[in-house]
Design a protein around this motif. Structure first.
Motif, PDB file in Angstrom:
ATOM      1  N   ARG A 199      -4.370   7.050   3.920  1.00 57.40           N
ATOM      2  CA  ARG A 199      -4.320   8.298   3.171  1.00 57.40           C
ATOM      3  C   ARG A 199      -2.938   8.939   3.239  1.00 57.40           C
ATOM      4  O   ARG A 199      -2.183   8.725   4.183  1.00 57.40           O
ATOM      5  N   VAL A 200      -2.656   9.718   2.208  1.00 57.11           N
ATOM      6  CA  VAL A 200      -1.528  10.642   2.216  1.00 57.11           C
ATOM      7  C   VAL A 200      -2.124  12.009   2.498  1.00 57.11           C
ATOM      8  O   VAL A 200      -2.726  12.630   1.612  1.00 57.11           O
ATOM      9  N   GLY A 201      -2.032  12.458   3.756  1.00 58.71           N
ATOM     10  CA  GLY A 201      -2.754  13.659   4.142  1.00 58.71           C
ATOM     11  C   GLY A 201      -4.248  13.410   3.995  1.00 58.71           C
ATOM     12  O   GLY A 201      -4.813  12.517   4.619  1.00 58.71           O
ATOM     13  N   LEU A 202      -4.903  14.167   3.101  1.00 61.59           N
ATOM     14  CA  LEU A 202      -6.333  14.009   2.865  1.00 61.59           C
ATOM     15  C   LEU A 202      -6.640  13.015   1.752  1.00 61.59           C
ATOM     16  O   LEU A 202      -7.778  12.578   1.594  1.00 61.59           O
ATOM     17  N   VAL A 203      -5.629  12.634   0.980  1.00 68.49           N
ATOM     18  CA  VAL A 203      -5.835  11.880  -0.258  1.00 68.49           C
ATOM     19  C   VAL A 203      -5.835  10.377   0.014  1.00 68.49           C
ATOM     20  O   VAL A 203      -4.847   9.822   0.507  1.00 68.49           O
ATOM     21  N   GLU A 204      -6.939   9.695  -0.325  1.00 65.84           N
ATOM     22  CA  GLU A 204      -7.019   8.246  -0.136  1.00 65.84           C
ATOM     23  C   GLU A 204      -6.068   7.535  -1.101  1.00 65.84           C
ATOM     24  O   GLU A 204      -5.943   7.915  -2.272  1.00 65.84           O
ATOM     25  N   ILE A 205      -5.410   6.480  -0.601  1.00 62.82           N
ATOM     26  CA  ILE A 205      -4.442   5.735  -1.413  1.00 62.82           C
ATOM     27  C   ILE A 205      -5.146   4.580  -2.119  1.00 62.82           C
ATOM     28  O   ILE A 205      -5.724   3.705  -1.469  1.00 62.82           O
ATOM     29  N   PRO A 206      -5.112   4.548  -3.450  1.00 59.03           N
ATOM     30  CA  PRO A 206      -5.750   3.446  -4.182  1.00 59.03           C
ATOM     31  C   PRO A 206      -4.987   2.141  -4.017  1.00 59.03           C
ATOM     32  O   PRO A 206      -3.783   2.120  -3.729  1.00 59.03           O
ATOM     33  N   ALA A 207      -5.689   1.032  -4.248  1.00 55.67           N
ATOM     34  CA  ALA A 207      -5.055  -0.288  -4.238  1.00 55.67           C
ATOM     35  C   ALA A 207      -4.442  -0.618  -5.593  1.00 55.67           C
ATOM     36  O   ALA A 207      -3.499  -1.403  -5.685  1.00 55.67           O
ATOM     37  N   ALA A 208      -4.990  -0.020  -6.649  1.00 60.18           N
ATOM     38  CA  ALA A 208      -4.545  -0.322  -8.016  1.00 60.18           C
ATOM     39  C   ALA A 208      -4.987   0.814  -8.923  1.00 60.18           C
ATOM     40  O   ALA A 208      -5.664   1.763  -8.487  1.00 60.18           O
ATOM     41  N   PHE A 209      -4.618   0.704 -10.208  1.00 57.79           N
ATOM     42  CA  PHE A 209      -5.017   1.700 -11.209  1.00 57.79           C
ATOM     43  C   PHE A 209      -5.441   0.985 -12.485  1.00 57.79           C
ATOM     44  O   PHE A 209      -4.893  -0.064 -12.822  1.00 57.79           O
ATOM     45  N   TYR A 210      -6.416   1.565 -13.169  1.00 55.80           N
ATOM     46  CA  TYR A 210      -6.891   0.987 -14.430  1.00 55.80           C
ATOM     47  C   TYR A 210      -6.603   1.947 -15.585  1.00 55.80           C
ATOM     48  O   TYR A 210      -6.474   3.161 -15.405  1.00 55.80           O
ATOM     49  N   ILE A 226      -5.625  -3.453 -15.345  1.00 55.67           N
ATOM     50  CA  ILE A 226      -5.623  -3.065 -13.929  1.00 55.67           C
ATOM     51  C   ILE A 226      -4.256  -3.432 -13.376  1.00 55.67           C
ATOM     52  O   ILE A 226      -3.843  -4.596 -13.444  1.00 55.67           O
ATOM     53  N   MET A 227      -3.566  -2.437 -12.834  1.00 52.61           N
ATOM     54  CA  MET A 227      -2.211  -2.637 -12.308  1.00 52.61           C
ATOM     55  C   MET A 227      -2.196  -2.316 -10.821  1.00 52.61           C
ATOM     56  O   MET A 227      -2.521  -1.196 -10.425  1.00 52.61           O
ATOM     57  N   PRO A 228      -1.810  -3.280  -9.994  1.00 53.59           N
ATOM     58  CA  PRO A 228      -1.775  -3.045  -8.544  1.00 53.59           C
ATOM     59  C   PRO A 228      -0.589  -2.164  -8.158  1.00 53.59           C
ATOM     60  O   PRO A 228       0.366  -2.012  -8.915  1.00 53.59           O
ATOM     61  N   GLN A 229      -0.667  -1.618  -6.969  1.00 55.28           N
ATOM     62  CA  GLN A 229       0.440  -0.783  -6.479  1.00 55.28           C
ATOM     63  C   GLN A 229       1.719  -1.598  -6.307  1.00 55.28           C
ATOM     64  O   GLN A 229       2.819  -1.096  -6.552  1.00 55.28           O
ATOM     65  N   ASP A 239       0.359  -9.038 -18.704  1.00 57.44           N
ATOM     66  CA  ASP A 239       0.010  -9.738 -17.459  1.00 57.44           C
ATOM     67  C   ASP A 239      -1.183  -9.083 -16.766  1.00 57.44           C
ATOM     68  O   ASP A 239      -1.814  -9.701 -15.909  1.00 57.44           O
ATOM     69  N   TYR A 240      -1.484  -7.848 -17.107  1.00 55.97           N
ATOM     70  CA  TYR A 240      -2.480  -7.073 -16.370  1.00 55.97           C
ATOM     71  C   TYR A 240      -3.732  -6.775 -17.197  1.00 55.97           C
ATOM     72  O   TYR A 240      -4.524  -5.910 -16.839  1.00 55.97           O
ATOM     73  N   LEU A 241      -3.893  -7.494 -18.297  1.00 55.93           N
ATOM     74  CA  LEU A 241      -5.083  -7.328 -19.123  1.00 55.93           C
ATOM     75  C   LEU A 241      -6.339  -7.826 -18.393  1.00 55.93           C
ATOM     76  O   LEU A 241      -6.317  -8.869 -17.731  1.00 55.93           O
ATOM     77  N   SER A 243     -11.019  -7.388 -18.732  1.00 56.08           N
ATOM     78  CA  SER A 243     -12.125  -6.865 -19.549  1.00 56.08           C
ATOM     79  C   SER A 243     -12.581  -5.516 -18.970  1.00 56.08           C
ATOM     80  O   SER A 243     -12.349  -5.216 -17.794  1.00 56.08           O
ATOM     81  N   ILE A 244     -13.253  -4.724 -19.795  1.00 54.49           N
ATOM     82  CA  ILE A 244     -13.834  -3.465 -19.309  1.00 54.49           C
ATOM     83  C   ILE A 244     -14.909  -3.761 -18.265  1.00 54.49           C
ATOM     84  O   ILE A 244     -15.058  -3.012 -17.292  1.00 54.49           O
ATOM     85  N   ASP A 245     -15.626  -4.859 -18.439  1.00 51.14           N
ATOM     86  CA  ASP A 245     -16.623  -5.248 -17.437  1.00 51.14           C
ATOM     87  C   ASP A 245     -15.992  -5.411 -16.053  1.00 51.14           C
ATOM     88  O   ASP A 245     -16.594  -5.054 -15.035  1.00 51.14           O
ATOM     89  N   GLU A 246     -14.772  -5.971 -16.016  1.00 53.44           N
ATOM     90  CA  GLU A 246     -14.108  -6.134 -14.721  1.00 53.44           C
ATOM     91  C   GLU A 246     -13.734  -4.784 -14.121  1.00 53.44           C
ATOM     92  O   GLU A 246     -13.860  -4.581 -12.906  1.00 53.44           O
ATOM     93  N   VAL A 247     -13.284  -3.854 -14.955  1.00 55.83           N
ATOM     94  CA  VAL A 247     -12.976  -2.509 -14.448  1.00 55.83           C
ATOM     95  C   VAL A 247     -14.242  -1.865 -13.896  1.00 55.83           C
ATOM     96  O   VAL A 247     -14.226  -1.243 -12.828  1.00 55.83           O
ATOM     97  N   GLU A 248     -15.353  -2.029 -14.599  1.00 56.92           N
ATOM     98  CA  GLU A 248     -16.617  -1.468 -14.113  1.00 56.92           C
ATOM     99  C   GLU A 248     -17.017  -2.095 -12.781  1.00 56.92           C
ATOM    100  O   GLU A 248     -17.482  -1.394 -11.865  1.00 56.92           O
TER     101      GLU A 248
END
Length: 289
Positions: A199-210, A226-229, A239-241, A243-248
């Motif tokens: 975490r950064v203080g109280l905020v959890e750090i994500p592994a990636a973003f969609y 989905i793009m990793p940190q 390169d980061y395409l 499916s929506i199913d994978e994001v879900e």
């Protein structure tokens, strides 16, 4: 002189009448508020706001409404789980001065503007400053700088790859299609306990973003990323395409819950780039590179 006593039954009837009037007022006012709130949500979230697939402490979230976007806020992860906004063409795109970051009083935990300082992470916008400013106006732009719209992103992601994708959406996809719906947010490791202290203080750090981009037409089209940190920032966007199913599957969220099942299967189950001209923009440098 004796004071006339009001019968107990009359007093009781009067109290019941007052309670009934108060209850009616609450029901009517609540109904009007809900109707207006539903109206605003529908305007900013095509086919319904994202929902959790299974209700758990880490999937539970509250919807925070802003002028140009909605935030699905988690008080457990101290992060937005999703942000939803609609972008459309405007005649003269114009953004105001970049505002200052500020705390959002609606979050349970106090996340200040300087909470990320010294952490090595940027304050990464989910609803983007520029796109929201040109489409939804200065007040909406101010609200993108509330810390409820921010998540920790590594500099090479935030300032380069992520910024390039945001730029392609507003500068290329919106003019191409006229209107696009965007849903974006963080991806966390599968096991909460594996990341609970990261975490950064109280905020959890994500592994990636969609980011999910949909053209809400009669036959809708969609792209999802989905793009990793850990990126350099100059990689091709395609390169980061995914499916929506994978994001879900990675987030535990159900996107577009009001979409008919057969349409959802076609839209969400595969990666389809036809019609987007993604090859023309996937390698464009960002505005700040």
């Amino acid at each position: 002189m004796t004071r006339r006593r009001v019968p107990v039954r009359s007093r009781w009837r009067r109290q019941v009448r007052r309670f009934g009037i108060t209850a009616l007022f609450v029901v009517v006012a609540g109904g009007l508020w809900y109707s207006q709130e539903r109206d605003q949500r529908d305007r900013l979230a095509w086919m319904g706001v994202p929902e959790w697939q299974t209700l758990t402490p880490t999937s539970f979230h509250r919807v925070l409404r802003n002028d140009g976007f909605l935030v699905g806020w988690s008080d457990v992860r101290v992060n937005p789980l999703w942000v939803s906004y609609l972008l459309h063409e405007v005649d003269e795109p114009r953004a105001g001065q970049r505002p200052d970051f500020r705390q959002d009083w609606r979050t349970l935990w106090p996340i200040a503007a300087d909470s990320y300082f010294g952490s090595g992470y940027d304050r990464g916008h989910l609803a983007p400053n520029y796109a929201i400013a040109v489409v939804h106006g200065p007040e909406a732009q101010q609200q993108t700088f509330q810390m409820s719209n921010i998540s920790p992103q590594r500099p090479d992601l935030n300032r380069r790859l992520w910024q390039r994708l945001e730029e392609v959406v507003i500068d290329h996809f919106v003019p191409r299609f006229g209107v696009v719906q965007v849903i974006t947010g963080p991806v966390f490791p599968e096991r909460f306990l594996d990341n609970v202290t990261n975490r950064v203080g109280l905020v959890e750090i994500p592994a990636a973003f969609y980011k999910i981009i949909v053209v809400p037409a009669e036959t809708p089209m969609a792209l999802a990323f989905i793009m990793p940190q850990e990126v350099r920032g100059d990689e091709p966007l395609d390169d980061y395409l995914v499916s929506i199913d994978e994001v879900e599957a990675r987030t535990g969220l159900d996107f577009f819950p009001r979409l008919p099942e057969e349409v959802a299967e076609a839209l969400e189950g595969s990666v389809a780039t036809e019609g987007w001209a993604l090859e023309e923009v996937a390698r464009l440098p960002g505005r700040f590179q």
